[in-house]
Design a protein around this motif. Structure first.
Motif, PDB file in Angstrom:
ATOM      1  N   PRO A  82      -4.491  10.324  -6.075  1.00  7.97           N
ATOM      2  CA  PRO A  82      -5.161   9.345  -4.964  1.00  7.97           C
ATOM      3  C   PRO A  82      -5.143   7.829  -6.022  1.00  7.97           C
ATOM      4  O   PRO A  82      -4.746   6.519  -5.566  1.00  7.97           O
ATOM      5  CB  PRO A  82      -6.668   9.883  -4.788  1.00  7.97           C
ATOM      6  N   ALA A  83      -5.751   7.961  -7.389  1.00  7.70           N
ATOM      7  CA  ALA A  83      -5.464   6.636  -8.045  1.00  7.70           C
ATOM      8  C   ALA A  83      -4.655   6.449  -8.093  1.00  7.70           C
ATOM      9  O   ALA A  83      -4.246   4.915  -8.779  1.00  7.70           O
ATOM     10  CB  ALA A  83      -6.358   7.287  -9.490  1.00  7.70           C
ATOM     11  N   LEU A  84      -3.355   7.132  -9.459  1.00  7.83           N
ATOM     12  CA  LEU A  84      -2.544   6.503  -9.645  1.00  7.83           C
ATOM     13  C   LEU A  84      -1.385   5.826  -8.464  1.00  7.83           C
ATOM     14  O   LEU A  84      -0.682   4.733  -8.204  1.00  7.83           O
ATOM     15  CB  LEU A  84      -1.163   7.636 -10.491  1.00  7.83           C
ATOM     16  N   VAL A  85      -1.564   5.970  -7.428  1.00 11.52           N
ATOM     17  CA  VAL A  85      -1.075   5.656  -6.332  1.00 11.52           C
ATOM     18  C   VAL A  85      -1.729   4.215  -5.508  1.00 11.52           C
ATOM     19  O   VAL A  85      -1.066   3.523  -5.182  1.00 11.52           O
ATOM     20  CB  VAL A  85      -0.602   7.208  -4.585  1.00 11.52           C
ATOM     21  N   PHE A  86      -2.534   4.618  -5.304  1.00 10.14           N
ATOM     22  CA  PHE A  86      -3.509   3.263  -5.664  1.00 10.14           C
ATOM     23  C   PHE A  86      -3.069   1.757  -6.076  1.00 10.14           C
ATOM     24  O   PHE A  86      -2.472   1.233  -5.919  1.00 10.14           O
ATOM     25  CB  PHE A  86      -4.979   4.158  -5.381  1.00 10.14           C
ATOM     26  N   GLU A  87      -3.425   2.453  -7.430  1.00 11.19           N
ATOM     27  CA  GLU A  87      -3.102   1.365  -8.700  1.00 11.19           C
ATOM     28  C   GLU A  87      -1.639   0.778  -8.480  1.00 11.19           C
ATOM     29  O   GLU A  87      -1.469  -0.409  -8.308  1.00 11.19           O
ATOM     30  CB  GLU A  87      -3.158   1.698  -9.719  1.00 11.19           C
ATOM     31  N   SER A  88      -0.644   1.204  -8.313  1.00 12.99           N
ATOM     32  CA  SER A  88       0.710   1.021  -7.706  1.00 12.99           C
ATOM     33  C   SER A  88       0.877   0.477  -6.870  1.00 12.99           C
ATOM     34  O   SER A  88       1.026  -0.461  -6.414  1.00 12.99           O
ATOM     35  CB  SER A  88       1.808   2.855  -8.004  1.00 12.99           C
ATOM     36  N   ALA A  89       0.002   1.112  -5.798  1.00 16.56           N
ATOM     37  CA  ALA A  89       0.634  -0.338  -4.087  1.00 16.56           C
ATOM     38  C   ALA A  89      -0.382  -1.220  -4.441  1.00 16.56           C
ATOM     39  O   ALA A  89       0.149  -2.373  -3.790  1.00 16.56           O
ATOM     40  CB  ALA A  89       0.543   0.694  -2.564  1.00 16.56           C
ATOM     41  N   PHE A  90      -1.487  -1.125  -4.836  1.00 20.41           N
ATOM     42  CA  PHE A  90      -2.575  -2.277  -5.273  1.00 20.41           C
ATOM     43  C   PHE A  90      -2.096  -3.534  -5.737  1.00 20.41           C
ATOM     44  O   PHE A  90      -2.269  -4.439  -6.068  1.00 20.41           O
ATOM     45  CB  PHE A  90      -3.938  -1.755  -5.610  1.00 20.41           C
ATOM     46  N   SER A  91      -0.621  -3.261  -7.020  1.00 21.65           N
ATOM     47  CA  SER A  91      -0.395  -4.353  -7.471  1.00 21.65           C
ATOM     48  C   SER A  91       0.598  -4.375  -7.610  1.00 21.65           C
ATOM     49  O   SER A  91       1.546  -5.574  -7.986  1.00 21.65           O
ATOM     50  CB  SER A  91      -0.291  -3.554  -9.766  1.00 21.65           C
ATOM     51  N   LEU A  92       1.064  -4.506  -6.240  1.00 19.79           N
ATOM     52  CA  LEU A  92       2.217  -4.912  -5.441  1.00 19.79           C
ATOM     53  C   LEU A  92       2.009  -6.139  -4.907  1.00 19.79           C
ATOM     54  O   LEU A  92       1.303  -6.346  -4.701  1.00 19.79           O
ATOM     55  CB  LEU A  92       3.011  -3.775  -4.213  1.00 19.79           C
ATOM     56  N   GLU A  93       3.470  -6.909  -5.192  1.00 21.29           N
ATOM     57  CA  GLU A  93       3.162  -8.146  -4.653  1.00 21.29           C
ATOM     58  C   GLU A  93       3.363  -7.786  -2.697  1.00 21.29           C
ATOM     59  O   GLU A  93       4.498  -7.620  -1.999  1.00 21.29           O
ATOM     60  CB  GLU A  93       4.398  -8.716  -4.576  1.00 21.29           C
ATOM     61  N   VAL A  94       2.415  -8.276  -2.128  1.00 22.41           N
ATOM     62  CA  VAL A  94       2.595  -7.179  -0.367  1.00 22.41           C
ATOM     63  C   VAL A  94       3.470  -8.304   0.399  1.00 22.41           C
ATOM     64  O   VAL A  94       4.322  -7.687   1.318  1.00 22.41           O
ATOM     65  CB  VAL A  94       0.569  -7.348  -0.049  1.00 22.41           C
ATOM     66  N   HIS A  95       3.684 -10.038  -0.456  1.00 18.86           N
ATOM     67  CA  HIS A  95       4.527 -10.631   0.745  1.00 18.86           C
ATOM     68  C   HIS A  95       5.704  -9.704   0.755  1.00 18.86           C
ATOM     69  O   HIS A  95       6.873  -9.538   1.261  1.00 18.86           O
ATOM     70  CB  HIS A  95       4.377 -11.716   0.622  1.00 18.86           C
ATOM     71  N   LEU A  96       6.176 -10.035  -0.738  1.00 11.78           N
ATOM     72  CA  LEU A  96       7.539  -8.920  -0.975  1.00 11.78           C
ATOM     73  C   LEU A  96       7.779  -7.815  -0.003  1.00 11.78           C
ATOM     74  O   LEU A  96       8.600  -7.201   0.568  1.00 11.78           O
ATOM     75  CB  LEU A  96       7.699  -9.035  -2.415  1.00 11.78           C
ATOM     76  N   PHE A  97       6.882  -6.688   0.098  1.00 12.07           N
ATOM     77  CA  PHE A  97       6.538  -5.645   0.372  1.00 12.07           C
ATOM     78  C   PHE A  97       6.892  -5.803   2.085  1.00 12.07           C
ATOM     79  O   PHE A  97       7.231  -4.656   2.569  1.00 12.07           O
ATOM     80  CB  PHE A  97       5.426  -4.795  -0.317  1.00 12.07           C
ATOM     81  N   LYS A  98       6.528  -6.486   1.884  1.00 10.94           N
ATOM     82  CA  LYS A  98       6.315  -6.450   3.989  1.00 10.94           C
ATOM     83  C   LYS A  98       8.108  -6.802   4.440  1.00 10.94           C
ATOM     84  O   LYS A  98       8.248  -6.728   5.199  1.00 10.94           O
ATOM     85  CB  LYS A  98       5.506  -8.003   4.599  1.00 10.94           C
TER      86      LYS A  98
END
Length: 682
Positions: A82-98
Motif C-alpha cells: 500500500p505505501a509503495l503503490v501510494f508513493e509511486s502514484a502520488f508522485s506521478l504527474e497527474v496531467h500526463l497520467f490522464k
C-alpha cells in the motif's frame, strides 16, 4: 518467545536499513542500479545464514535474517505494497497520467490478459509437470505483471524523460492491480477438484473488483479531503492521514468488499495528487513529499533485501532440468511481452501521446518482475489445498524469473537506454537546457568578478576555481536548425503553472483560483502547446444565471446570493493571478528564447493573455468595488502575516529567539491566517 521474535524483527529492520544506507553511499556515481545491488546483497546474506558462528552477536543477526526470510507473504503484501503503490502514484504527474491513460489502460488490462494467456499456453507446452489449465493461468498472472516496486525504483534512478517514466510507472501500477485480481480468480480455479471455467463470470468478477476498488478509493479520498480542507497548516495530521489512509482503503477493498486494494490505493493517490492538491495546506506539501520520498527509500530497501533473502533461503538447489525450464520460461515471457507490445503498437501509437519505436523497446525491456510476483508465489507455496510439488514448482519458476529480470534487464537498462539515445534529454530540451545553463553562467561570471575584486579574497587560486566552473561558463551556441518552438512554449507554460503553485504556497491564490488557472495550463499543454486563447478560464468565469435571478426569492435567496458572491470572488482572484503570471512570463520569455521568431510569436500571445486579464479586472473594479476592497484587503493582510512569519523564522535561525518561543509566535500568526481565511470564505 513473542518478545524475542519482535526484537529479532527490529534487529533485521535496523540492520537492513543500515546496509542500504552504506550500499547507496558506495554506489554513488556508479552505473549499478540500487535495486539490483540490494537484491544481490539479500541473496548473498541468505546463502550465508547456514554458516555457524561462535560469536553471539553474529548468531543474533543470523536469527534475525532467518526470521525475516520466513515472513508470511500476505504480511509482506500488507506492510509494503500500500505505501509503495501510494508513493509511486502520488508522485506521478497527474496531467500526463490522464493524457496517457488510454495507453496505460491498453497495456495494463488487455495487454496483461494476453500475456497471461500466452504464458499459460507456454507453460502447458514446455513444462512436463502436467499442470491444469487453472494452474497455468494462475502462473501466467503471477509472472506477467510488471512490478511497480522494481520498475519504479529503477526508473527514478536513471530516467530523465517524464513521459516515458509516467507510461511505464502507470502501466506497472495498473497491471499490478489487474494481475492480483486475475491471480485471485485463477487460484480458486486451480484449487477446485473439477474446475469449471466460465469466461463471462471471470469478466464480470474482474470488472466488479476493479470498479468497487475505484469507488472505495474515490469515496475515502472525497471524505478525507473535506476534513483536510478544514485543517490549517497542521503537518502532523495531514501527513499522518496520508500514511494511514492507503492501508485503510487497501484493507477495506481486499477484506471487507473483496475488491482490488491496489486499484483503491492508486485512485486515492491520484485524487490527492490532482484535484486534492489544493486541499492540503500549502506549507505542508513540501514536507509531505519529503516524508513519502524517505518512506519509499526505506521500504524499497527492506523489500529488495527481503526478496533476495526469500529467494536464497526458500529454494533448494533444483536439478539441472528445472534450471533449463526456467531459462525457457524466462526467454518465453520476454518474447511474449515483445509480441504483445509490438502487436498493440498500431493502437498505442495513435492514442495518448503516441509511442516511438525506441520507447517501445524500453517498455519491453523494462518489464521487470519483483516483490509482488514473489509474494503471490509465496501465497501459492503456503496454500495447503494445492499439491506440494506444484507449490514448489511455482515458487521456483517465479523466484527465478524475478531474479533474472531484475539482474539481467535491470542491470542492462542503462545500457539499453544509452544505445537508444533515451538516457539524455531530447535535442530541443537539450537546447533549452543549454540556454538555462547560459543564464546560470552569466550570473556566475558576475559573482566571480565581484569576488575577484574583494580585498579579503586576494589569495584565491583563480585558475583552480575556474576549472570547476568552466563547464557552466562555456559560451552558449544557438543551433538555429533545431525546431525548438514547441519546447519553448511548453517551458513558458510550465513556468506559469509553477508560478501559480508558488502563489498558492504563499497564500496569495485561493484553492479555487489555483485549480482554475492550473487546469487551464494543463489543457494548453495538451497536444501542441499554446499560450492563447484560454477558453477554459472563460467558462469558469460565468456567474450562474439562477443565482442572480433567485437572489430575492424567499428561503433560497441567501444561498443564491452566497453562490453569486463566491463566484465573483473566484473570478477576481483568478483574473488577478492570471494578470500577475502574464507579467512574470513577459519578463521571463526573453531569457529562455532560442530564436527571435519564436520569441516574437510567444510575446504576442502573452500580451493577449495579459490584456484579457487586465480588461477583466478593470471591468470588475467598476462593477463590484466593494468586493475588490474585500479581496485586496485580505491579500494585503496575508502578505503582511507571511512576512511576519518569515521574519520570526529567520530570527529563530539566527539565534535571536529560542525555537520554543518562535513556535508560539508562529502559531499566533497562523491562527490569524486561519481566521482571515474563514472570514473571506463567509
Amino acid at each position: 518467545m513473542h518478545m524475542q521474535t519482535t526484537l529479532l524483527l527490529l534487529v533485521f529492520f535496523v540492520i537492513a536499513i543500515l546496509l542500504g544506507i552504506i550500499l547507496r553511499r558506495l554506489l554513488k556515481n556508479t552505473a549499478i542500479p540500487y535495486s539490483v545491488a540490494l537484491l544481490l546483497l539479500g541473496m548473498l546474506i541468505g546463502t550465508s545464514l547456514n554458516v555457524d558462528s561462535h560469536i553471539p552477536v553474529l548468531n543474533e543477526l543470523n536469527s534475525a535474517f532467518v526470521l525475516a526470510s520466513q515472513l508470511d507473504a500476505n504480511l509482506i503484501m500488507f506492510i509494503f505494497l500500500p505505501a509503495l503503490v501510494f508513493e509511486s502514484a502520488f508522485s506521478l504527474e497527474v496531467h500526463l497520467f490522464k493524457r496517457m491513460f488510454s495507453q496505460i489502460a491498453v497495456l495494463a488490462i488487455p495487454g496483461l490478459v494476453i500475456c497471461t494467456l500466452f504464458t499459460a499456453i507456454l507453460s502447458l507446452t514446455v513444462l512436463p509437470w502436467h499442470w491444469s489449465l487453472g494452474t497455468a493461468l494462475m502462473f501466467g498472472a503471477i509472472v506477467s505483471a510488471t512490478d511497480p516496486v522494481a520498475v519504479v525504483s529503477l526508473l527514478k534512478e536513471m530516467c530523465s524523460r517524464v513521459r516515458l517514466q509516467t507510461l511505464i510507472e502507470g502501466e506497472s501500477l495498473l497491471n499490478d492491480g489487474t494481475a492480483i485480481v486475475l491471480f485471485t480468480l485463477f487460484l480458486s480455479l486451480a484449487t477446485q477438484v473439477k474446475p469449471e471455467f466460465n469466461t463471462l463470470e471471470v469478466i464480470y468478477e474482474f470488472f466488479r473488483v476493479v470498479s468497487i476498488g475505484v469507488l472505495i478509493g474515490a469515496v475515502v479520498a472525497a471524505i478525507s479531503l473535506k476534513f483536510i480542507g478544514s485543517i490549517f497548516n497542521d503537518s502532523l495530521i495531514e501527513i499522518a492521514l496520508t500514511l494511514v489512509l492507503p492501508y485503510l482503503v487497501f484493507y477495506l477493498s481486499e477484506h471487507l468488499f473483496h475488491a482490488s486494494g491496489v486499484v483503491s490505493v492508486v485512485t486515492l493517490a491520484l485524487i490527492y495528487a490532482g484535484p486534492g492538491r489544493t486541499r492540503f495546506s500549502p506549507e505542508v506539501m513540501e514536507h509531505l513529499h519529503h516524508f513519502w520520498h524517505t518512506l519509499s527509500f526505506l521500504f524499497n530497501t527492506l523489500i529488495f533485501i527481503l526478496v533476495g533473502l526469500v529467494v536464497s533461503t526458500r529454494l533448494g538447489i533444483a536439478d539441472l532440468a528445472n534450471w533449463q525450464y526456467l531459462a525457457v520460461i524466462f526467454a518465453g515471457i520476454l518474447v511474449i511481452r515483445t509480441m504483445v507490445i509490438v502487436g498493440l503498437m498500431p493502437i498505442l501509437g495513435r492514442i495518448g501521446i503516441g509511442l516511438t519505436k525506441e520507447k517501445s523497446i524500453v517498455l519491453i525491456w523494462g518489464g521487470l518482475r519483483g516483490a509482488v510476483s514473489l509474494a503471490l508465489a509465496l501465497i501459492v507455496a503456503t496454500n495447503e489445498s494445492l499439491d506440494i510439488q506444484l507449490r514448489d514448482q511455482v515458487l521456483f519458476l517465479t523466484a527465478g524469473i524475478v531474479v533474472l529480470t531484475i539482474i539481467v534487464n535491470g542491470s542492462s537498462m542503462r545500457f539499453v537506454m544509452a544505445k537508444l539515445g533515451l538516457d539524455k534529454l531530447p535535442k530541443a530540451k537539450q537546447q533549452a537546457f543549454a540556454k538555462v545553463q547560459h543564464k546560470i553562467s552569466d550570473e556566475i561570471i558576475t559573482v566571480r568578478e565581484r569576488l575577484h575584486a574583494d580585498e579579503h579574497l586576494k589569495a584565491v587560486n583563480w585558475p583552480l576555481v575556474d576549472k570547476n566552473i568552466v563547464s557552466v561558463c562555456e559560451p552558449f551556441e544557438d543551433e538555429q536548425s533545431l525546431d525548438t518552438e514547441v519546447e519553448f512554449l511548453r517551458k513558458l507554460l510550465e513556468s506559469e503553472r509553477q508560478f501559480y503553485w508558488n502563489q498558492f504556497g504563499k497564500g496569495l491564490l485561493s484553492q479555487d483560483a489555483t485549480h482554475i488557472l492550473v487546469e487551464a495550463i494543463e489543457k494548453a499543454l495538451d497536444g501542441t502547446p499554446k499560450i492563447w486563447p484560454r477558453s477554459s478560464i472563460e467558462k469558469h468565469w460565468t456567474i450562474p444565471t439562477w443565482s442572480l435571478r433567485c437572489g430575492s426569492v424567499p428561503l433560497i435567496g441567501a444561498y443564491a446570493r452566497g453562490v453569486s458572491y463566491r463566484q465573483h470572488i473566484i473570478i477576481f482572484e483568478s483574473a488577478r493571478g492570471l494578470f500577475e503570471s502574464s507579467q512574470y512570463i513577459l519578463e521571463l520569455a526573453p531569457s529562455l528564447s532560442l530564436e527571435p521568431a519564436h520569441l516574437e510569436q510567444a510575446m504576442k500571445q502573452i500580451r493577449q493573455v495579459n490584456l484579457f486579464a487586465q480588461n477583466t479586472l478593470n471591468d470588475f473594479r467598476q462593477k463590484s468595488p466593494h468586493l475588490v476592497e474585500r479581496v485586496e484587503s485580505y491579500l494585503a493582510l496575508r502578505i503582511l502575516l507571511n512576512t511576519e512569519r518569515k521574519m520570526i523564522q529567520e530570527l529563530s535561525h539566527e539565534g535571536m529567539i529560542s525555537e520554543v518561543d518562535a513556535e508560539k509566535l508562529i502559531e499566533a500568526v497562523e491562527f490569524k491566517m486561519h481566521q482571515s481565511k474563514k472570514q473571506r470564505a463567509d
